[in-house]
Design a protein around this motif. Structure first.
Motif, PDB file in Angstrom:
ATOM      1  N   THR A 269      -6.297 -17.564  -9.592  1.00 28.77           N
ATOM      2  CA  THR A 269      -6.362 -18.202  -8.274  1.00 28.77           C
ATOM      3  C   THR A 269      -7.092 -19.549  -8.341  1.00 28.77           C
ATOM      4  N   THR A 270      -7.141 -20.120  -9.546  1.00 30.61           N
ATOM      5  CA  THR A 270      -7.695 -21.475  -9.682  1.00 30.61           C
ATOM      6  C   THR A 270      -6.637 -22.473  -9.213  1.00 30.61           C
ATOM      7  N   THR A 271      -6.932 -23.184  -8.103  1.00 29.04           N
ATOM      8  CA  THR A 271      -5.913 -24.069  -7.535  1.00 29.04           C
ATOM      9  C   THR A 271      -5.977 -25.455  -8.169  1.00 29.04           C
ATOM     10  N   ALA A 272      -4.969 -26.273  -7.862  1.00 30.38           N
ATOM     11  CA  ALA A 272      -4.880 -27.608  -8.457  1.00 30.38           C
ATOM     12  C   ALA A 272      -6.121 -28.440  -8.147  1.00 30.38           C
ATOM     13  N   ILE A 273      -6.586 -28.368  -6.892  1.00 31.10           N
ATOM     14  CA  ILE A 273      -7.764 -29.167  -6.533  1.00 31.10           C
ATOM     15  C   ILE A 273      -8.988 -28.687  -7.316  1.00 31.10           C
ATOM     16  N   MET A 274      -9.103 -27.365  -7.501  1.00 33.35           N
ATOM     17  CA  MET A 274     -10.226 -26.855  -8.293  1.00 33.35           C
ATOM     18  C   MET A 274     -10.178 -27.412  -9.711  1.00 33.35           C
ATOM     19  N   ALA A 275      -8.979 -27.409 -10.294  1.00 37.59           N
ATOM     20  CA  ALA A 275      -8.825 -27.894 -11.672  1.00 37.59           C
ATOM     21  C   ALA A 275      -9.130 -29.388 -11.752  1.00 37.59           C
ATOM     22  N   ILE A 276      -8.617 -30.156 -10.783  1.00 39.10           N
ATOM     23  CA  ILE A 276      -8.830 -31.612 -10.786  1.00 39.10           C
ATOM     24  C   ILE A 276     -10.313 -31.935 -10.605  1.00 39.10           C
ATOM     25  N   ALA A 277     -10.941 -31.294  -9.608  1.00 35.32           N
ATOM     26  CA  ALA A 277     -12.345 -31.581  -9.318  1.00 35.32           C
ATOM     27  C   ALA A 277     -13.225 -31.156 -10.493  1.00 35.32           C
ATOM     28  N   ASP A 278     -12.899 -30.024 -11.108  1.00 34.68           N
ATOM     29  CA  ASP A 278     -13.704 -29.546 -12.229  1.00 34.68           C
ATOM     30  C   ASP A 278     -13.603 -30.509 -13.419  1.00 34.68           C
TER      31      ASP A 278
END
Lengths: 296, 274
Positions: free
Chosen positions: A250-259
């Motif tokens: 459930t890791t979303t695109a925004i989570m991946a980008i921000a991380d």
């Protein structure tokens, strides 16, 4: 018009200036700077930021690169969430709105009550539902157990339960927001259309199909577009309720980008990802306008 | 439509209200429970022996300066809302009621950014704040968000709808453009201004992704971000975490109950006419 401001050509610019300063510094410059960053191997913590051309973009298509899996898995997760949540967030609030549109005592109270979760913000609702959905002692499993249903569902730690939880919590949180937009749209449909239809013997469903839906078309375009954009921006619910898991499911695109960009400071790659996602969203938004355009 | 409401209608309304308000009430009640009672199965609704222990823990904890977070959130959201109203009403007024070379280009430029998703600004704005030395300060929360286009269009739309006689009579009285704006137009825009203040305040108070990444020091955090640190520190002590959630929830719920007309109308306007 111009006579009103005659003799002081600079007046409009004085009124615009404070906003335009902010607009240039925090909107125009960053929009261009973001593209610039995406063309470099831009590590915030390192002195050298070599130009790499389109490499940050082509990496996203190269299955051997480090970012490939992270990006496409998070994009797939975002797509899953969008496909699951958007239809429900378009249809259920419309039902809510038609329910609240008729005149009945306490209407204003219920309208406010249904909107209330939205004002709480994602941090509060995330903490709340993390507790309520806790697999071992959360109230959701507790209530299910009390009425004789399975009481050990892994709402936050197993699939497909994690997605079901995130979608249902998001509906709980934002349905009132969409319902209010529908309510305003319903209020703009002239009442005499319904009266004429009733005289012609139209059923409730026929009235809905031939008066309500066409009358709501611009509002529907807005609701669908805004809901798709919000779903594609999903961040807080996953972070707080499932912590991106189980696994990375459930890791979303925004989570991946921000991380990648703001926690690991690999801003070049993260910027490229954000522009790819932005272009995809732009295409979806245009397609949405085109599909639901006014049929002339 | 005008027929007498049947039981089914009221059953649906009651059921939905329970589903929507029930969890919020349950969370507030949990804040007054003991740790043991917060983990009973099936859950107890009302605390059997209400205790303020969770709040005491929260207010005396050095790791969780909740009052500081609360003050940070309050200052940032208030300053942000005021800044938005000042710059947006001035710009919105110019775009609505004045003619000047470049007006169409400026309007088109601002409109086009309405459709840019917020996440593309995360990295570049982080770098700009770093250059301004605003990282880990409240400036990072107050200023950049005020560059958004929503407020300008909201105010522009309102000013466009005001009668022209306002300015004409002001001009006859000899008022210049600034006096006309501040003593005639702004007072008449009070409903729009209140709506914009409330919407900006709530959006800023609840903002999450941006403050997570631009604030670092524990004493600089906002309440929503601070709360997420609680979740890590007190995972087994849910009454404390829920007390934190209640401290963040209750002020906005109270504010909302007083200004809900403005919030709901502002949202509806943004969606239907925006």
């Amino acid at each position: 018009m111009s006579s009103r401001t005659q003799g002081s050509r600079w007046v409009p610019y004085v009124f615009l200036a404070p906003y335009m300063v902010l607009f240039v510094v925090f909107v125009l410059v960053p929009a261009v700077l973001g593209v610039w960053i995406s063309l470099h191997d831009w590590d915030f913590l390192l002195p050298g930021k070599p130009f790499v051309g389109a490499a940050n973009y082509t990496d996203l298509l190269d299955s051997t690169s480090v970012n490939y899996t992270v990006f496409w898995e998070s994009m797939r997760n975002t797509l899953i969430f969008t496909v699951l949540s958007v239809p429900l967030l378009v249809v259920l609030p419309l039902f809510l709105a038609t329910l609240l549109n008729s005149k009945f005592p306490g209407r204003t109270f219920f309208r406010a009550a249904f909107f209330a979760p939205y004002v709480l913000g994602v941090a509060v609702i995330g903490l709340m539902w993390r507790y309520l959905l806790d697999p071992s002692f959360g109230a959701v499993n507790g209530i299910l157990g009390a009425i004789g249903l399975p009481d050990d569902t892994a709402w936050t730690t197993g699939q497909p339960w994690a997605w079901i939880s995130l979608v249902v919590v998001t509906i709980w949180w934002t349905a009132g927001f969409n319902a209010v937009i529908y309510l305003a749209g319903l209020g703009n449909i002239p009442a005499d259309h319904y009266e004429a239809a009733q005289l012609d013997g139209a059923t409730r469903w026929q009235q809905f199909r031939h008066i309500t839906l066409p009358g709501l078309r611009p509002v529907l375009v807005f609701v669908i577009t805004v809901t798709i954009l919000a779903s594609a921006n999903m961040f807080g619910q996953s972070l707080l309720i499932t912590n991106g898991g189980p696994g990375e499911s459930t890791t979303t695109a925004i989570m991946a980008i921000a991380d990648l960009g703001l926690a690991q400071y690999r801003m070049g790659a993260a910027s490229a990802m954000s522009y790819v996602l932005a272009v995809m969203l732009g295409i979806i938004a245009l397609g949405n306008f085109w599909l639901l355009r006014e049929k002339a | 439509m005008r027929t007498r409401r049947r039981p089914l209608f009221w059953a649906m309304i009651a059921g939905l209200t329970l589903i929507i308000l029930g969890p919020i009430l349950f969370i507030i009640l949990t804040a007054f429970k003991t740790v043991d009672e917060s983990r009973t199965v099936p859950p107890a609704l009302v605390p059997s022996s209400p205790t303020t222990r969770a709040f005491n823990v929260l207010f005396s904890s050095d790791d969780a300066p909740v009052l500081t977070w609360f003050a940070n959130s309050m200052m940032a959201a208030t300053a942000h809302a005021l800044l938005v109203v000042v710059v947006a009403s001035m710009a919105g007024y110019a775009l609505a009621r004045m003619d000047f070379p470049g007006k169409r280009i400026v309007t088109a430029l601002i409109i086009s950014t309405l459709f840019l998703p917020g996440f593309i600004f995360l990295m570049p704005n982080f770098l700009i704040l770093d250059q301004l030395q605003w990282l880990d300060t409240l400036w990072a929360l107050i200023v950049p968000g005020a560059a958004g286009a929503f407020g300008v269009f909201f105010m522009r739309q309102f000013f466009t709808g005001l009668p022209k006689e306002f300015e004409e009579s002001a001009r006859v009285d000899g008022a210049g453009p600034f006096r006309t704006f501040f003593s005639i137009m702004l007072p008449n825009a009070r409903p729009a201004i209140v709506t914009l203040i409330v919407l900006s305040f709530l959006a800023n108070w609840n903002d999450f992704i941006w403050p997570i990444y631009v604030l670092f020091s524990p004493e600089r955090l906002t309440l929503p971000v601070g709360l997420t640190k609680l979740q890590g520190a007190y995972t087994i002590d849910y009454p404390v975490v829920m007390a934190g959630a209640a401290i963040a929830a209750i002020p906005v719920l109270i504010l909302f109950s007083f200004v809900q007309r403005y919030v709901i109308e502002g949202v509806a306007q943004g969606g239907v006419k925006g």
